[in-house]
Scaffold this motif. Structure first.
Motif, short mmCIF file in Angstrom:
data_model
loop_
_atom_site.label_atom_id
_atom_site.label_comp_id
_atom_site.label_asym_id
_atom_site.label_seq_id
_atom_site.Cartn_x
_atom_site.Cartn_y
_atom_site.Cartn_z
N ILE A 129 0.90 -1.13 0.04
CA ILE A 129 -0.14 -0.09 0.17
C ILE A 129 0.88 1.40 -0.04
CG2 ILE A 129 -1.62 1.19 1.26
CD1 ILE A 129 -2.70 -1.41 2.60
N GLN A 130 0.89 1.94 -0.89
CA GLN A 130 1.58 3.24 -1.11
C GLN A 130 0.87 4.36 -1.34
OE1 GLN A 130 4.61 2.97 -4.06
NE2 GLN A 130 5.00 0.47 -3.69
N PRO A 131 0.35 5.08 -0.12
CA PRO A 131 -0.68 6.07 -0.40
C PRO A 131 -0.11 7.41 -0.76
CG PRO A 131 -0.20 5.26 2.16
CD PRO A 131 0.75 4.91 1.19
N ASP A 132 -0.94 7.88 -1.57
CA ASP A 132 -0.78 9.21 -2.40
C ASP A 132 -1.26 10.27 -1.23
OD1 ASP A 132 -0.22 8.11 -4.86
OD2 ASP A 132 -2.00 7.68 -5.08
N LYS A 133 -2.19 10.34 -0.37
CA LYS A 133 -2.80 10.97 0.45
C LYS A 133 -3.11 10.23 1.76
CE LYS A 133 -6.74 13.91 1.11
NZ LYS A 133 -8.40 14.52 0.56
N VAL A 134 -2.75 11.03 2.91
CA VAL A 134 -2.98 10.60 4.20
C VAL A 134 -3.99 11.67 4.98
CG1 VAL A 134 -1.32 11.76 5.04
CG2 VAL A 134 -1.97 9.66 6.50
N ILE A 135 -4.99 11.34 5.74
CA ILE A 135 -5.83 11.97 6.46
C ILE A 135 -5.73 11.58 7.89
CG2 ILE A 135 -8.32 12.59 6.81
CD1 ILE A 135 -8.91 11.71 4.24
N PHE A 136 -5.25 12.31 8.64
CA PHE A 136 -5.05 12.34 10.11
C PHE A 136 -6.32 12.89 10.83
CE2 PHE A 136 -0.40 12.49 8.77
CZ PHE A 136 -0.12 11.15 9.16
N THR A 137 -6.61 12.38 11.82
CA THR A 137 -7.50 12.73 12.75
C THR A 137 -7.11 13.38 14.05
OG1 THR A 137 -8.37 10.65 13.58
CG2 THR A 137 -9.25 11.27 11.55
N VAL A 138 -7.86 14.27 14.40
CA VAL A 138 -7.25 15.07 15.78
C VAL A 138 -8.50 15.60 16.71
CG1 VAL A 138 -5.22 16.13 14.47
CG2 VAL A 138 -7.30 17.55 14.80
#
Length: 543
Positions: A129-138
């Protein structure tokens, strides 16, 4: 595009990806660092989910052990001085405990968290899995420096696009994006934070095509022209308290009963008791009474620790946790009412996070809204799954959770004063209502610097660290904090003065605005020369 969402939690971390075939969120199992949880919904259905326990253990020569391997091997119980947990909350709350020196290396919550997430990232690559985008939750109340930390972390991971979203807002989007027109409240009660977010979704109508001479001028894949789902965040509330505090309170209450203390049971005994408290807490979500045994290595004696739901509720009430939940619910409902939305208008209330499974917590929420509205089908996955809903939204209308101000030193009063720029709950883009007029502090000053930061009312458990950097917590405490936007605590230079400044003379006027990308901009005018020194210069990125 391959998008991965990471819900970096105080107790557990969830990683998920959007399945390319079904277009639905899929929680990833990351080898032997993942733990399989079985959870029951309010309807009685049993589900299995995969989480990574947010635990780190430092072995010899700086080798790190993560997640389930730490928990299953009970490494924290054998050598607690090498064991790290709840480091996410310290980082999110912008509070730094004393660093630990292990094998001549220094470990801080920031460095441990970075290595934890980097190790998870490597696991993704091992699964091709090679992500182009990452979404972090805070957390809802996270300070800007925590959000900047994620942006920098994303760059170090080499990912092309990084996005950040509130945890409870993400969970609401995951539900509401499939039901345009929904009004959803999420109560996210995890290991370290209590977050509430009220979100409404709506369909945006397609834009009429631009035509000329019967020809359509709009591009065939113009997303703005196709319409879609738009989300609006209506109300928020937060507090830095959660399951980690409850474990400590259970142990402290037990030690008082047997006439002992943390010092007497020692570091190993303390970690063993925390582990037992967590087990009892989890069991009480299913049964009315639970019991576990533990062995006191210091005194070579065996004890039983017994707890029932009534006693747990008594502890939560005495520590003001239930009162904090009531206040947070009341705050959200009050903000909503100010926008013409009543409690009866809320269609679904989603319980998220392990602490929400405690009967005293879920029963309190049910008492507010009724059992028919309250759901807890995805207590651990809702946030990460919901974050992926951002890929399906046209826009998210949000507002500022904290106020923003300039901190000024008053030499005569020998104290700080705060000049407000923006108040909390303002929607952006927005502009400051008044210009700020400034003088130089010393004769011949050639530049003006400002200490710009967030002003927030923070509710959190009182935190105490011993000489080994180990944490304990006590009563809930509420206070107003100022947190500088600059991670190095350096003031921002907003103007270079030519000629140099003169004491007692108004020198510059500054106006501020936040644009649609949530960037804080400043325009500076020299009152002596009449020149505009800075026009809409970027001061900071408000994530």
């Amino acid at each position: 595009m391959t998008t991965v969402a990471i819900d970096f939690g105080t107790s557990n971390t969830v990683v998920c990806i959007l399945n390319p075939d079904t277009k639905t969120p899929e929680t990833l199992r990351l080898g032997d660092i993942s733990r399989i949880f079985k959870t029951n919904s309010l309807s009685g259905d049993v589900r299995e989910i995969s989480v990574v326990p947010t635990l780190v253990f430092v072995k010899n020569a700086g080798e790190l052990v993560l997640g389930e391997k730490v928990r299953s091997q009970r490494l924290g119980q054998s050598q607690p001085e090498r064991f790290f947990k709840a480091f996410k909350r310290n980082l999110a709350a912008d509070f730094q405990p004393p660093p630990r020196n292990i094998d001549s290396e220094t470990y801080t919550p920031e460095s441990v968290a970075e290595q934890f997430i980097t190790s998870i990232w490597k696991q993704l690559y091992l699964q091709n899995i090679q992500p182009d985008k990452v979404i972090f939750t805070v957390p809802v109340g996270a300070f800007e420096r925590y959000l900047d930390w994620f942006r920098d972390l994303g760059e170090s991971l080499g990912v092309a696009e990084v996005q950040v979203i509130d945890e409870s807002t993400a969970a609401a989007l995951g539900y509401a994006v499939k039901r345009p027109g929904s009004l959803v409240l999420v109560v996210d009660f995890g290991g370290g934070t209590l977050d509430l977010s009220l979100v409404r979704t709506a369909l945006t109508p397609p834009l009429p095509p631009l035509t000329k001479g019967g020809r359509n001028l709009a591009p065939p894949l113009d997303k703005g022209g196709l319409g879609g789902v738009r989300a609006e965040v209506l109300a928020k509330s937060d507090a830095y308290v959660g399951g980690e505090d409850i474990d400590i309170w259970i142990v402290e209450d037990y030690l008082r009963q047997i006439g002992s203390s943390r010092a007497e049971v020692g570091p190993v005994g303390w970690q063993n008791l925390l582990e037992i408290a967590e087990k009892l807490k989890i069991q009480l979500s299913q049964v009315n009474e639970a019991k576990e045994s533990w062995f006191d290595d210091e005194n070579f004696m065996s004890y039983d620790l017994q707890l029932n739901r009534d006693k747990l509720e008594e502890i939560l009430e005495s520590r003001q946790l239930l009162e904090q939940l009531r206040e947070s619910l009341d705050e959200v409902l009050s903000i909503a009412l100010g926008k013409g939305i009543g409690k009866a208008d809320i269609e679904q209330v989603l319980l998220v996070g392990g602490t929400s499974l405690i009967p005293a917590i879920s029963n309190l929420v049910v008492s507010y809204f009724g059992r028919q509205k309250v759901q807890r089908d995805k207590p651990f996955e809702a946030v990460a799954h919901g974050a992926l809903a951002l890929t399906q939204l046209v826009s998210v209308d949000d507002y500022l959770r904290h106020s923003y101000a300039i901190r000024l030193w008053e030499p005569y009063a020998k104290a700080y004063a705060y000049s407000p720029i923006f108040s909390k709950e303002m929607k952006y883009p927005c502009q400051s209502s008044e210009e700020l007029t400034l003088q130089v502090a010393i004769e011949g000053q050639r530049e003006i610097r400002l200490d710009i930061g967030e002003v927030a009312e923070v509710s959190q458990a009182e935190v105490i660290f011993n000489e080994k950097g180990q944490m304990t917590s006590s009563w809930l405490n509420k206070q107003t904090d100022f947190r500088s936007l600059d991670s190095h605590h350096q003031q921002v230079c907003v103007a270079h003065l030519n000629p140099p400044g003169v004491l007692g003379i108004d020198r510059v006027s500054v106006s501020f605005e936040v644009d649609e990308r949530r960037v804080l901009l400043a325009t500076v005018r020299d009152l002596v020369t009449g020149k505009v020194l800075v026009e809409k210069g970027a001061i900071a990125k408000l994530q």
